[in-house]
Every structure is written in structure tokens, then in C-alpha cells.
Design an enzyme around this catalytic site. Structure first.
Site, PDB file in Angstrom:
ATOM      1  N   ASN A  56      24.686  26.367  13.682  1.00 52.86           N
ATOM      2  CA  ASN A  56      24.838  27.764  14.061  1.00 52.86           C
ATOM      3  C   ASN A  56      25.050  27.808  15.575  1.00 52.86           C
ATOM      4  OD1 ASN A  56      22.434  30.464  14.463  1.00 52.86           O
ATOM      5  ND2 ASN A  56      24.641  30.588  14.319  1.00 52.86           N
ATOM      6  N   GLY A  57      26.148  28.415  16.011  1.00 56.89           N
ATOM      7  CA  GLY A  57      26.380  28.526  17.447  1.00 56.89           C
ATOM      8  C   GLY A  57      27.839  28.340  17.795  1.00 56.89           C
TER       9      GLY A  57
ATOM     10  N   CYS B  31      26.893  32.338  11.545  1.00 58.07           N
ATOM     11  CA  CYS B  31      26.199  31.376  10.679  1.00 58.07           C
ATOM     12  C   CYS B  31      24.677  31.390  10.699  1.00 58.07           C
ATOM     13  CB  CYS B  31      26.627  29.949  10.965  1.00 58.07           C
ATOM     14  SG  CYS B  31      28.391  29.762  11.171  1.00 58.07           S
TER      15      CYS B  31
ATOM     16  N   GLY C  74      26.275  35.494   7.843  1.00 60.74           N
ATOM     17  CA  GLY C  74      27.624  35.006   7.556  1.00 60.74           C
ATOM     18  C   GLY C  74      27.932  35.148   6.084  1.00 60.74           C
TER      19      GLY C  74
ATOM     20  N   TYR D 122      20.531  43.219  17.198  1.00 59.12           N
ATOM     21  CA  TYR D 122      21.451  43.496  16.098  1.00 59.12           C
ATOM     22  C   TYR D 122      21.374  42.523  14.921  1.00 59.12           C
ATOM     23  CZ  TYR D 122      26.021  44.473  13.940  1.00 59.12           C
ATOM     24  OH  TYR D 122      27.013  44.781  13.070  1.00 59.12           O
TER      25      TYR D 122
END
Ligand code: SF4
Length: 477
Positions: free
Chosen positions: A132-133, A31, A57, A271
């Protein structure tokens, strides 16, 4: 080349292996969030912001706004931002405040009900949550909440914060400050009610979240690159453990926890994040280039050219070439039109698509000794495929250099790294892995060099098994 020769070459393509390659479970982020306070066309700004965060995402996207009457509006759908949001839909989302979300589903699975922002209805005032997480104690919290009467509508853990806030007393900020310390793990939240917008980062600061200025308003984003897209000026990152509240009375900040232990996810640099994003004052492209340089120093090999695996390994390959003084070349071409099926999280969805993702530049590769730089290895089948297409294109030797340490343990902080059993470096050492993927040699960057490139305040748990938080029972699953 004659038609006959073409047919002969086509027959050589191993379609079975290609399908396997395309079905491989890669690393996936979970996300991205974007928010707007006090700006005209807030829904349009959020659309552009989410578009630039789409790499974080691709499974679902949503936008919520607060209109001039204080009503919270929301539109969300499975799929890409640009597939769902039309000007008509964005016009329906009127108002000068907005939060948005792009989703990759690991915790909770797919389905529209899990697409954020999640709306919590309450007699004390509705609010929306985007995050997010990954909450590591989600199971414990959810069980406790359910046993004491809470009803969940979705399977993702986003609703947990909603229920925790609901149970507290006081004004919204007070309730939030009481709820947040109960959460363990990685979270960058944007939470909005009819009057206020909150930006919160967990006490480890695993996932990035920044604030910028746009005329009289403020913008929030998982990645700073999204600010450039809409002409906003970066101010700073939300600190680990910080709760920032913004309302018509201005901007106020406080810490929700004093137990700060900064451990930014190393994979954000390696990444996930866009090369034009900055994290902790370090540009992502520059950090990858530094990793490449340190890798060249750590692992020198004589070769004719250096190539990188597009897109996230190109900066590291440039760094390797710069330090080693071996020419950097454009050796692999990535298809621009990779369908959504390739980046969907479930095996069944990935199996829908059968197309080539990468192809080799034969004129560049043929008869060359090659340094192939990649950012990471998860299950090894991608690397095997790439080495094979380089050898098919006539490469004399392929020496693989990985610009991060070997991944040996799963992530519990919002990255889909596969399970322990699926991680190839859990069962094969570098020499065995080199043989497995058909390379002439293989070397991973060591953890000391990763720290030199990224600093000490980073999480490296998937390389070291040294998790910065309690892991509850997750390691057993
Ligand atoms: S375990 Fe790995 S992927 Fe997860 S937060 Fe830490 S460095 Fe990032």
C-alpha cells in the site's frame, strides 16, 4: 402528490449535472493489505480482513497462501472481494500463512497483471508481495533495473521491490534489508516466502499497518478495524522504518533505516480510514469529531441545523454540532447500492453508471439555515451538486464548512488527489469557491487546527506543498 406533480418534478432534475457529479474524480486510496501467520483457515481470515478493507480499493483483490508443502498459491481478480472469492476458491488456498490485497489503481493502471499479491519466481525461492503506497523514485529505479537486464511483467511499481531483492546476496532478510533503503516514498509491505512473513513500513510511516494476535498466530492489517472482524487482539502498529519478520522461530524486529521522520498521512484520518480504526493511538471517529469541534470554534455561523455529507463527514458534523450547540440532523441520504462503476478510477468506467448517490431529506431541510460539513473539496463539482440538492429541497441558506484545509497540491504517496490543474482550490479562493458551488459561505479548517486535532507527526503536503520526501520530477508532471 399527484402523478402529474411527480412527472413535473422529475423533469426538473438536471441529469446532465448528475452525470457530471458521478463522473467526478474524487479522492481515492491506493490499496489495503492483510496478512495471517500460523492460523487455521488463513485464506478465510484474509477474505474477511480484505472485505473490511474494501473501502481502500475496489478495482482488484488477491490472496496468496503457503500450503503445507511450502508451495505458494495465489488467486486474484479484478473487482470486489465478495464478487470473486467463493468458498471453493478459498478452500483451494490452503495453508496457515496468507497475505492479501485490495487495489485501487493509480500507478500502473488497471488490468489483472497489476492485481496483487505479485508473485516473484526465483531459483532461490518464490515469494509474494502486497503493498500500500507509492514509490516516488519508481521511474528512476525501474529505468535503472530495465537498463541492467530486469524484465517487468506489469506496469505497477510493486515488482520493483521484487527485482531489487533478487539482485542482492545473502538470506532473504539480508537481501530485503539491502533493497529497502533504495526505495523512497510511501510503502507498507507484506512480503511472504515459504517460511517467513515480513511486515515493513516506510521511514515516514505514511500508510498505516498494524499487528494483532489471534490464538497462536499473528494477523497484519492496514487498518485495525479489520482485527475486530475476525476477533484478533490488537498488539501495536508497525513502526516507521521497521522490518518485522515472523517465522516458526518467532517474531524478530529491526529498523531498515535510522532516518526516521514520522509523517502519517493526514487524509487517513480525514477521509480514508474507517471510523472504527485507530491510528497512532487515536481513533479515526474521535479525530474527525475533534476536527469538527475546532472548525466550529474557528468558523462560527448562526444556523438552525448541522448536517454532514455521508459517510466520512458525519463525525466532523457531530463535532461541529456539539461545540456550536446547533442541533445535528440527518439531512442527506446516501444510496446503499452505489455500483462499482462509481468507485472505479477511470473516466470511462465512471461514465457507465448513471444513478443518484445522495438525496436530501426535504422534511428536515426545508426553510432551514444549514451548516453543511464536508471533509474536503477536490474539484468542487460534488460540493456544487450537494448545495444544489439542498437548495432544491428548500434550504434557506447553506453554509459550507470543510473539516480540512484547501487541497492545493497533488499527493505522491498513494492517494489519487487529481492533478494540480484539476484541484479547484488552486484557482479559486474560499470566497470565489463559495460562489462557484452556490453556497452562502464557505470556510476551510486551518492547518494549525488540523495539527491540534491530529498531532504534529503528520503529512499535510497536499494542503501546504511541503513534501516530506524528495519528489524527484513528479511535481512537473
Ligand atoms: S500529500 Fe496529502 S494525501 Fe498525500 S500523504 Fe500527504 S496528507 Fe496524505
Amino acid at each position: 402528490m399527484s402523478v402529474g406533480q411527480n412527472e413535473k418534478n422529475e423533469k426538473k432534475i438536471n441529469f446532465k449535472e448528475n452525470i457530471q457529479y458521478l463522473q467526478e474524480r474524487e479522492l481515492h486510496e491506493e490499496c489495503g493489505v492483510f496478512g495471517v501467520f500460523n492460523a487455521n483457515n488463513a485464506s478465510y481470515l484474509t477474505y474477511y480482513g480484505l472485505h473490511s478493507l474494501q473501502h481502500r480499493g475496489q478495482e482488484g483483490a488477491g490472496i496468496s497462501t503457503v500450503d503445507e508443502n511450502g508451495k505458494i498459491k495465489r488467486q486474484r481478480a479484478e473487482g470486489l472481494v465478495s464478487d470473486f472469492f467463493t468458498p471453493k476458491k478459498l478452500d483451494q488456498l490452503d495453508g496457515k500463512m496468507a497475505i492479501g490485497h485490495v487495489r485501487y489503481s493509480t500507478s500502473g493502471g488497471g488490468g489483472l497483471e497489476n492485481v496483487q499479491p505479485i508473485l516473484i519466481r526465483s531459483h532461490r525461492g518464490d515469494f509474494v508481495v502486497a503493498y500500500n503506497g507509492n514509490i516516488v523514485n519508481a521511474l528512476e529505479l525501474r529505468t535503472e533495473l530495465e537498463l541492467t537486464g530486469s524484465i517487468f511483467h506489469a506496469s505497477s511499481d510493486t515488482e520493483i521491490i521484487g527485482h531489487l531483492i533478487q539482485r542482492e546476496t545473502g538470506d532473504f532478510k539480508t537481501r530485503l534489508l539491502k533493497a529497502l533503503p533504495k526505495l523512497e516514498g510511501a510503502f507498507s509491505f507484506l512480503i511472504m516466502n515459504k517460511d517467513e512473513l515480513f511486515a515493513i513500513r516506510d521511514k515516514n510511516g505514511f500508510r498505516p499497518l498494524s499487528i494483532a494476535r489471534l490464538e497462536d498466530g499473528y494477523i497484519f492489517s492496514s487498518e485495525s478495524s479489520a482485527f475486530n472482524m475476525i476477533g484478533a487482539s490488537f498488539i501495536r502498529e508497525i513502526e516507521a522504518g521497521e522490518l518485522l519478520r515472523i517465522s516458526k522461530n518467532g517474531l524478530k524486529t529491526c529498523k531498515y533505516s535510522e532516518e526516521i521522520n514520522k509523517t502519517m498521512c493526514a487524509m487517513e484520518y480525514i477521509y480514508f480510514s474507517r471510523p472504527d480504526s485507530d491510528i497512532n493511538n487515536l481513533n479515526v471517529h474521535v479525530s474527525r469529531q475533534k476536527c469538527g469541534e475546532l472548525l466550529a470554534k474557528q468558523s462560527p455561523t448562526k444556523a438552525d441545523i448541522v448536517i454532514g455529507v455521508p459517510d466520512s463527514s458525519l463525525s466532523a458534523a457531530m463535532g461541529y454540532a456539539k461545540y456550536s450547540k446547533i442541533p445535528y440532523e440527518f439531512g442527506l441520504v446516501k444510496s446503499r447500492y452505489v455500483g462499482r462503476t462509481f468507485i472505479s478510477p477511470t473516466q470511462a468506467k465512471r461514465a457507465e453508471g448513471v444513478k443518484m448517490k445522495l438525496s436530501a431529506m426535504k422534511s428536515v431541510i426545508k426553510d432551514k439555515k444549514i451548516i453543511l460539513v464536508d471533509d474536503s473539496i477536490v474539484r468542487g463539482t460534488t460540493s456544487k451538486h450537494i448545495v444544489q440538492i439542498l437548495k432544491d429541497a428548500g434550504a434557506k441558506e447553506v453554509h459550507m464548512k470543510i473539516a480540512s484545509p484547501a487541497i492545493i497540491s497533488p499527493c505522491f504517496y498513494g492517494v489519487d488527489t487529481s492533478t494540480s490543474g484539476e484541484l479547484i482550490s488552486n484557482t479559486l479562493d474560499a470566497k470565489q469557491l463559495s460562489e462557484y458551488i452556490g453556497a452562502d459561505s464557505l470556510e476551510f479548517m486551518n492547518t494549525e487546527n488540523l495539527k491540534k486535532a491530529l498531532g504534529n507527526d503528520i503529512c499535510m503536503a497536499c494542503f501546504t506543498r511541503d513534501y516530506p520526501t524528495k519528489t524527484y520530477n513528479l511535481l512537473k508532471h
